[in-house]
Scaffold this active site. Structure first.
Site, mmCIF file in Angstrom:
data_model
loop_
_atom_site.group_PDB
_atom_site.id
_atom_site.type_symbol
_atom_site.label_atom_id
_atom_site.label_comp_id
_atom_site.label_asym_id
_atom_site.label_seq_id
_atom_site.Cartn_x
_atom_site.Cartn_y
_atom_site.Cartn_z
ATOM 1 N N LYS A 185 -37.288 2.161 3.559
ATOM 2 C CA LYS A 185 -36.444 3.314 3.217
ATOM 3 C C LYS A 185 -36.989 4.128 2.038
ATOM 4 O O LYS A 185 -36.736 5.324 1.941
ATOM 5 C CB LYS A 185 -35.018 2.843 2.901
ATOM 6 C CG LYS A 185 -34.215 2.476 4.137
ATOM 7 C CD LYS A 185 -32.789 2.155 3.751
ATOM 8 C CE LYS A 185 -31.892 2.164 4.955
ATOM 9 N NZ LYS A 185 -30.469 2.185 4.613
ATOM 10 N N GLY B 143 -20.695 -2.648 -7.016
ATOM 11 C CA GLY B 143 -22.112 -2.710 -6.671
ATOM 12 C C GLY B 143 -22.824 -1.451 -7.117
ATOM 13 O O GLY B 143 -22.189 -0.393 -7.292
ATOM 14 N N ALA B 144 -24.138 -1.574 -7.328
ATOM 15 C CA ALA B 144 -24.909 -0.422 -7.810
ATOM 16 C C ALA B 144 -26.295 -0.384 -7.164
ATOM 17 O O ALA B 144 -27.253 0.096 -7.765
ATOM 18 C CB ALA B 144 -25.032 -0.488 -9.335
ATOM 19 N N GLY B 145 -26.400 -0.877 -5.936
ATOM 20 C CA GLY B 145 -27.675 -0.868 -5.217
ATOM 21 C C GLY B 145 -27.825 0.396 -4.384
ATOM 22 O O GLY B 145 -27.168 1.415 -4.640
ATOM 23 N N ASN C 73 -20.693 -3.580 -11.645
ATOM 24 C CA ASN C 73 -21.799 -4.310 -11.009
ATOM 25 C C ASN C 73 -22.102 -5.586 -11.778
ATOM 26 O O ASN C 73 -21.936 -5.639 -12.999
ATOM 27 C CB ASN C 73 -23.047 -3.417 -10.980
ATOM 28 C CG ASN C 73 -24.141 -3.987 -10.115
ATOM 29 O OD1 ASN C 73 -23.891 -4.304 -8.958
ATOM 30 N ND2 ASN C 73 -25.328 -4.140 -10.647
ATOM 31 N N SER D 196 -28.901 0.034 16.240
ATOM 32 C CA SER D 196 -29.128 1.460 16.472
ATOM 33 C C SER D 196 -29.434 1.781 17.938
ATOM 34 O O SER D 196 -28.930 2.784 18.465
ATOM 35 C CB SER D 196 -30.250 1.975 15.569
ATOM 36 O OG SER D 196 -29.822 1.913 14.230
ATOM 37 N N PRO E 31 -24.770 -5.186 -15.437
ATOM 38 C CA PRO E 31 -24.123 -3.978 -15.957
ATOM 39 C C PRO E 31 -25.080 -2.793 -16.125
ATOM 40 O O PRO E 31 -24.701 -1.645 -15.890
ATOM 41 C CB PRO E 31 -23.567 -4.420 -17.319
ATOM 42 C CG PRO E 31 -23.562 -5.911 -17.287
ATOM 43 C CD PRO E 31 -24.608 -6.347 -16.309
ATOM 44 N N GLU E 32 -26.345 -3.062 -16.501
ATOM 45 C CA GLU E 32 -27.295 -1.951 -16.726
ATOM 46 C C GLU E 32 -27.440 -1.104 -15.464
ATOM 47 O O GLU E 32 -27.614 0.114 -15.535
ATOM 48 C CB GLU E 32 -28.699 -2.464 -17.108
ATOM 49 C CG GLU E 32 -28.752 -3.381 -18.299
ATOM 50 C CD GLU E 32 -28.546 -4.836 -17.904
ATOM 51 O OE1 GLU E 32 -27.366 -5.261 -17.921
ATOM 52 O OE2 GLU E 32 -29.511 -5.529 -17.580
#
Ligand code: ATR
Length: 277
Positions: free
Chosen positions: A65, A127-129, A151, A16, A154-155
């Protein structure tokens, strides 16, 4: 002199300062942008500085974050959707948080593939993060036709897709050929591919010749997934553009100038990434 910074822990590698430093020079601003490598206990001090006007605002990275949301006066819609914040700024005497990853990804996508018609684009999101959540928000906001989420656990895919039931649905992680064959855009948001290792398992040969293969990993710039796409002649989208474009909004909010993601900036950050390898 106006000041901004990135706050996080163990972030000496952050790019950054390179990005914002380039724009500060380009616009000849009396400003600086620094790294603040801090502990959780020091977070309130950063907010004090923002409230007192000693800092215009900051970027937020790992591991804060989510933690910073406790200190904010207000959150913009992308931060509410993702539950995480990567940019903090002051407006109307309120310290506000937003998340620019989703809009940054979309700016990179549309800038690189200007002919894309999102209303007819079917997306396969791997992905699911946190990153997937931001990008899903960006895709929905931009009117993508439908987003299929796959993902390892799966949940997590079911939970993420459930945020936008009219636009997204979860699919099995053993990706069926028809799911792959129907996609116009496939996005890897997992850490697979970092350091040149691994790739999310799917049969890329089954994709349409026009399917855009996109990876948000940028070290290396050409991940195994992108290398395979290049060999097959598929259009690609690398991870560096998202890193550059997500920074635009913060700079605009702190310094009142909308900076450009120029080819020169890209070359500088690419060189910086290579020097760390
Ligand atoms: P980020 O903020 O970068 O998105 P995250 O929130 O920790 O990081 O999410 C990491 C994502 O990468 C998750 O979707 C994770 O899958 P799980 O939900 O099953 O944990 C995925 N991921 C990480 N390592 C993986 C691997 N070896 N194979 C497949 N998926 C992986």
């Amino acid at each position: 002199m106006r000041r901004a910074c990135v706050v996080g822990s163990n972030i000496s590698h952050s790019r950054s300062p390179v990005i914002h430093g380039y724009w500060i020079n380009e616009h000849r601003l009396d400003a600086c942008y620094e790294i603040r490598d801090i502990s959780h206990e020091e977070l309130p001090d950063v907010f004090d500085e923002i409230r007192k006007g000693q800092l215009q605002g900051c970027n937020v990275t790992v591991p804060f974050k989510e933690a910073v949301t406790d200190f904010l006066d207000a959150s913009d819609p992308p931060a509410k959707i993702t539950g995480s914040v990567n940019t903090i700024y002051m407006k109307d005497r309120l310290v506000r948080g937003t998340s620019t990853d989703g809009s940054g990804y979309m700016a990179h996508l549309v800038g690189t593939h200007p002919g894309i018609d999102l209303s007819s684009t079917s997306v396969l999101l791997l992905g699911a993060g946190g990153a997937a959540r931001s990008i899903l928000g960006g895709l929905v906001d931009s009117g993508a036709k439908h987003i299929f989420v796959s993902n390892r656990t799966p949940e997590n895919a079911v939970e993420l897709a459930g945020l936008f039931p009219h636009k997204a649905s979860a699919v099995d992680s053993n990706l069926a050929e028809e799911v792959v064959a129907n996609a116009d855009l496939i996005i890897n948001t997992t850490s697979l591919g970092t350091g040149g290792k691994g790739a999310y398992a799917f049969d890329m040969q089954a994709t349409k010749p026009t399917c855009i293969i996109s990876d948000i990993v940028y070290a290396p710039l050409e991940t195994p997934m992108l290398a395979q796409a290049r060999k097959l002649g598929r259009p690609t989208l690398d991870g560096l553009g998202m890193l550059l474009h997500q920074a635009v909004k913060g700079f605009e909010l702190w310094f009142g100038v909308t900076p450009d993601v120029t080819p020169e900036l890209r070359r500088i950050v690419e060189a910086d990434l290579q020097s760390f390898r």
